[in-house]
Each structure stands twice: as C-alpha cells, then as structure tokens.
Design a protein around this motif. Structure first.
Motif, PDB file in Angstrom:
ATOM      1  N   ASN A   1     -49.593   7.771  53.799  1.00 25.40           N
ATOM      2  CA  ASN A   1     -48.455   8.335  54.320  1.00 25.40           C
ATOM      3  C   ASN A   1     -46.954   8.273  52.968  1.00 25.40           C
ATOM      4  N   VAL A   2     -47.252   7.135  52.277  1.00 26.33           N
ATOM      5  CA  VAL A   2     -47.032   7.193  50.833  1.00 26.33           C
ATOM      6  C   VAL A   2     -47.105   7.158  49.831  1.00 26.33           C
ATOM      7  N   VAL A   3     -45.910   7.979  48.791  1.00 32.13           N
ATOM      8  CA  VAL A   3     -46.709   8.476  47.637  1.00 32.13           C
ATOM      9  C   VAL A   3     -46.558   7.246  46.874  1.00 32.13           C
ATOM     10  N   SER A   4     -47.868   7.138  45.935  1.00 33.60           N
ATOM     11  CA  SER A   4     -48.492   6.297  45.127  1.00 33.60           C
ATOM     12  C   SER A   4     -48.235   6.157  44.044  1.00 33.60           C
ATOM     13  N   LEU A   5     -48.608   5.650  42.295  1.00 33.65           N
ATOM     14  CA  LEU A   5     -47.970   5.559  41.616  1.00 33.65           C
ATOM     15  C   LEU A   5     -48.486   7.324  41.075  1.00 33.65           C
ATOM     16  N   ASN A   6     -49.651   7.860  41.484  1.00 35.62           N
ATOM     17  CA  ASN A   6     -50.409   8.933  40.371  1.00 35.62           C
ATOM     18  C   ASN A   6     -50.477   9.364  41.607  1.00 35.62           C
ATOM     19  N   THR A   7     -49.710  10.108  42.357  1.00 39.15           N
ATOM     20  CA  THR A   7     -49.409  11.116  43.606  1.00 39.15           C
ATOM     21  C   THR A   7     -48.415  11.782  43.390  1.00 39.15           C
ATOM     22  N   ALA A   8     -49.095  13.136  43.298  1.00 39.13           N
ATOM     23  CA  ALA A   8     -47.724  14.003  43.311  1.00 39.13           C
ATOM     24  C   ALA A   8     -46.347  14.226  44.312  1.00 39.13           C
ATOM     25  N   MET A   9     -45.294  14.510  44.495  1.00 38.56           N
ATOM     26  CA  MET A   9     -44.722  14.694  45.356  1.00 38.56           C
ATOM     27  C   MET A   9     -44.522  16.186  45.794  1.00 38.56           C
ATOM     28  N   LYS A  10     -44.301  16.019  47.374  1.00 31.49           N
ATOM     29  CA  LYS A  10     -43.836  17.113  47.580  1.00 31.49           C
ATOM     30  C   LYS A  10     -42.049  17.264  47.251  1.00 31.49           C
ATOM     31  N   PRO A  11     -41.478  18.240  47.401  1.00 26.32           N
ATOM     32  CA  PRO A  11     -41.517  19.795  47.203  1.00 26.32           C
ATOM     33  C   PRO A  11     -42.188  19.982  46.030  1.00 26.32           C
ATOM     34  N   TRP A  12     -42.139  19.238  45.320  1.00 23.41           N
ATOM     35  CA  TRP A  12     -42.719  19.906  43.696  1.00 23.41           C
ATOM     36  C   TRP A  12     -44.162  19.871  43.135  1.00 23.41           C
ATOM     37  N   ASN A  13     -45.239  19.209  43.969  1.00 23.53           N
ATOM     38  CA  ASN A  13     -46.064  19.321  43.443  1.00 23.53           C
ATOM     39  C   ASN A  13     -46.854  18.809  42.378  1.00 23.53           C
ATOM     40  N   ASP A  14     -46.258  18.957  41.516  1.00 29.20           N
ATOM     41  CA  ASP A  14     -46.068  18.787  40.033  1.00 29.20           C
ATOM     42  C   ASP A  14     -45.650  17.503  39.670  1.00 29.20           C
ATOM     43  N   THR A  15     -45.313  17.014  40.089  1.00 25.90           N
ATOM     44  CA  THR A  15     -44.947  15.537  38.812  1.00 25.90           C
ATOM     45  C   THR A  15     -45.320  14.519  39.894  1.00 25.90           C
ATOM     46  N   THR A  16     -45.713  13.218  39.322  1.00 29.69           N
ATOM     47  CA  THR A  16     -45.834  12.204  40.527  1.00 29.69           C
ATOM     48  C   THR A  16     -44.643  10.632  39.796  1.00 29.69           C
ATOM     49  N   PRO A  17     -44.667   9.876  40.794  1.00 28.76           N
ATOM     50  CA  PRO A  17     -43.974   8.663  40.647  1.00 28.76           C
ATOM     51  C   PRO A  17     -44.535   8.797  38.869  1.00 28.76           C
ATOM     52  N   ALA A  18     -45.215   8.128  38.230  1.00 27.56           N
ATOM     53  CA  ALA A  18     -45.205   8.276  37.044  1.00 27.56           C
ATOM     54  C   ALA A  18     -44.353   9.280  35.989  1.00 27.56           C
ATOM     55  N   ASP A  19     -45.061   9.552  36.415  1.00 29.95           N
ATOM     56  CA  ASP A  19     -44.441  10.736  35.183  1.00 29.95           C
ATOM     57  C   ASP A  19     -42.283  10.364  35.536  1.00 29.95           C
ATOM     58  N   MET A  20     -42.015  10.438  36.289  1.00 27.46           N
ATOM     59  CA  MET A  20     -40.496   9.774  36.991  1.00 27.46           C
ATOM     60  C   MET A  20     -40.125   8.773  36.055  1.00 27.46           C
ATOM     61  N   LEU A  21     -41.347   7.338  35.827  1.00 28.19           N
ATOM     62  CA  LEU A  21     -40.871   5.961  35.196  1.00 28.19           C
ATOM     63  C   LEU A  21     -39.564   6.083  33.336  1.00 28.19           C
ATOM     64  N   ASP A  22     -40.332   7.170  33.152  1.00 32.85           N
ATOM     65  CA  ASP A  22     -39.745   6.740  31.690  1.00 32.85           C
ATOM     66  C   ASP A  22     -38.470   7.819  31.826  1.00 32.85           C
ATOM     67  N   HIS A  23     -36.979   7.878  32.447  1.00 31.21           N
ATOM     68  CA  HIS A  23     -35.828   8.760  32.098  1.00 31.21           C
ATOM     69  C   HIS A  23     -35.484   9.141  30.541  1.00 31.21           C
ATOM     70  N   THR A  24     -35.498   8.089  29.613  1.00 28.55           N
ATOM     71  CA  THR A  24     -35.102   8.686  28.016  1.00 28.55           C
ATOM     72  C   THR A  24     -36.015   9.521  27.929  1.00 28.55           C
ATOM     73  N   ARG A  25     -37.074  10.469  28.604  1.00 29.86           N
ATOM     74  CA  ARG A  25     -38.282  11.881  28.051  1.00 29.86           C
ATOM     75  C   ARG A  25     -37.107  13.130  28.448  1.00 29.86           C
ATOM     76  N   HIS A  26     -35.634  12.313  29.301  1.00 30.70           N
ATOM     77  CA  HIS A  26     -34.959  13.722  30.097  1.00 30.70           C
ATOM     78  C   HIS A  26     -33.779  13.966  29.393  1.00 30.70           C
ATOM     79  N   TYR A  27     -33.392  12.433  29.336  1.00 34.69           N
ATOM     80  CA  TYR A  27     -31.541  11.582  29.445  1.00 34.69           C
ATOM     81  C   TYR A  27     -31.083  10.407  29.201  1.00 34.69           C
ATOM     82  N   THR A  28     -30.407   9.905  28.539  1.00 31.09           N
ATOM     83  CA  THR A  28     -30.165   8.301  28.494  1.00 31.09           C
ATOM     84  C   THR A  28     -29.110   7.452  29.436  1.00 31.09           C
ATOM     85  N   TYR A  29     -28.164   6.790  29.217  1.00 25.94           N
ATOM     86  CA  TYR A  29     -27.234   6.667  29.440  1.00 25.94           C
ATOM     87  C   TYR A  29     -26.349   6.119  28.763  1.00 25.94           C
TER      88      TYR A  29
END
Ligand code: CU
Length: 275
Positions: free
Chosen positions: A243-271
């Motif tokens: 029932n839980v999204v683990s590190l390498n499981t794809a997230m709904k609704p996109w089904n193409d992105t895992t938490p691992a893919d989202m860890l490094d925000h600097t690939r997309h933007y900085t603060y």
C-alpha cells in the motif's frame, strides 16, 4: 537553470508574469485538472489502504512531481515563470505582501469569506471555482481563523532536526521527518498552514487557491533543506511495502516516476537560498 524564489523578493514584473500565467492556465481549462487530481488523491489516500499523495512517505516526492508538472505548464505559457515559495515563518500575518492586490489578493470578507480583492477575486470574473465541494463558485479565505498562528522558525527547525525520513506504519501515525512536516504528528507544519488560510485551502480541492503552490513550494524547499542537513539519511521505505510507494516504485497517476527519480531537485530547479 530555473530558480525558485521567495515570493517576498519578486519584482513587480515577476509577480505580474506569475499571476498572468495562472490566469491563462485557468482560461485554457488546464488549471482545474490539477484541482481534480489533487482531490482524487486526498479522497483515496487512506491510512490502512493504498496511499500515495498524502499521509505516506511519498507525500514529498508526489507533491514535488505535481508541482514540477504545474510549473512546466506555467512555463509553456511564459518560459520565464518559476514557482515562488511562501516562507510562512517570516510572512506570517494577513497583511503580508503575499496577500496584496499585485499577487494573491487578500483575506475573505466577513460573513461568506469571499475574496474580493486581487486577481482571483470573484468580482474579477477570471477565477470561477469549477471543481468545488458545494455550489459556491468563488474563492474563499479566512486567514488565521481555523488556527491562530502559523508555524514559527523554531518549530520548523525542530522538524528539520528529525533524523529519520519516515517510519512504519508509514501513515499519519508515523514518527519521522515526513509525518512531522506533513503535520499529522508533532508541532504540525504543512497541515496547519492549510487550516490557517481556510476557505478552499482547508479542503481536498485546495489547489483552487493559488497559494497552494507557494505553500507546497516551501514544503518542497524544506525537504531539500532536510536532505542537505542529513546527507546520510534517505527516503524510506527502500523495500517493497504493501500500500506504500517504496523508493523504486512508480507513483500514480504518472506511473513513470519513482521517489528515487525525485530526490535530486537540482536536475530541474534550484532555490534562491538555504532555509
Ligand atoms: Cu498541502
């Protein structure tokens, strides 16, 4: 590289461009899909069942992906726009610049909480609430009514100091950074801000209020800040969990992105700065 800035530092032109891009997405009919998606997840995420967007470890990567998609949509209208963030530990009153007419407009009026000033006011005709819990089709706020105080800097620091990202049972009863940031336990950061704004921000259809994006952008920044302070800690759980999204499981609704893919925000933007 896109830089996400504190809303308090935006120039007049940056504010205008951001507001215009929001109004344009609304006009094009694309804005309301974000409201509907968010509400769909709020309704279906449950503590003992499948949970993805909220009350679970993927609260943070899910919203990072959700904001990224929305920001890219804004950029399709105006490539210079990035999401600003609202540091509610600093801009913590109903008279802060955030609520002025050149950005989000002000508090709701007494009686029906209708927002009557700024670009999203009912009278302006540009911000009809379509995806809504009841018949009222106007933006509502009641700043500081549901709860008196926004979180303080010291409260945020106490949550950033939590070492572990998340813990079993991976829901609203968990110990760990994620659940204290989300606000179901402890001093309550993210949830409290929704309640403080009130109106539609206190419902599953909270993205109807554009402040949703600025609030979640700051939550996203605090996740980045926690990562910076705890380089040895990481997203949990790493192993497949019911029932839980683990590190390498794809997230709904996109089904193409895992938490691992989202860890490094600097690939997309900085603060623009650290917290
Ligand atoms: Cu939220």
């Amino acid at each position: 590289m896109a830089v996400r800035k504190n809303q308090a530092t935006l120039t007049a032109k940056e504010k205008r461009d951001f507001v215009d891009a929001l109004l344009q997405l609304k006009r094009l009919g694309r804005y309301d899909a974000y409201v509907a998606t968010h509400n769909r997840f709020i309704v279906s995420d449950t503590d003992n069942g499948e949970r993805t967007g909220h009350r679970s470890p993927s609260f943070l990567p899910w919203h990072r992906r959700f904001l990224l998609q929305f920001e890219q949509d804004l950029q399709s209208v105006n490539p210079s726009v990035t999401l600003p963030y609202w540091d509610w530990t600093a801009d913590r009153t109903a008279t802060a610049g955030l609520w002025a007419d050149d950005l989000l407009g002000g508090n709701g009026r007494s009686g029906d909480n209708r927002v009557t000033t700024g670009p999203f006011a009912a009278g302006g005709g540009q911000w009809t609430i379509t995806v809504r819990p009841d018949s009222r089709d106007y933006l509502r706020r009641s700043l500081g009514t549901g709860v008196a105080q926004l979180p303080t800097r010291a409260e945020v620091e106490s949550v950033l100091a939590v070492q572990t990202y998340d813990a079993a049972p991976w829901n609203s009863s968990s110990a760990g950074f994620r659940n204290q940031l989300e606000g179901w336990r402890g001093v309550n950061l993210h949830n409290r801000v929704h309640v403080w704004v009130g109106g539609l921000m206190g419902t599953g259809m909270s993205p109807n209020d554009p402040v949703f994006w600025l609030h979640h952008c700051f939550i996203d920044k605090l996740w980045a800040e926690w990562q910076r302070r705890h380089p040895q800690q990481g997203y949990l759980p790493t192993a497949a969990t019911a029932n839980v999204v683990s590190l390498n499981t794809a997230m709904k609704p996109w089904n193409d992105t895992t938490p691992a893919d989202m860890l490094d925000h600097t690939r997309h933007y900085t603060y623009d700065s650290a917290f």
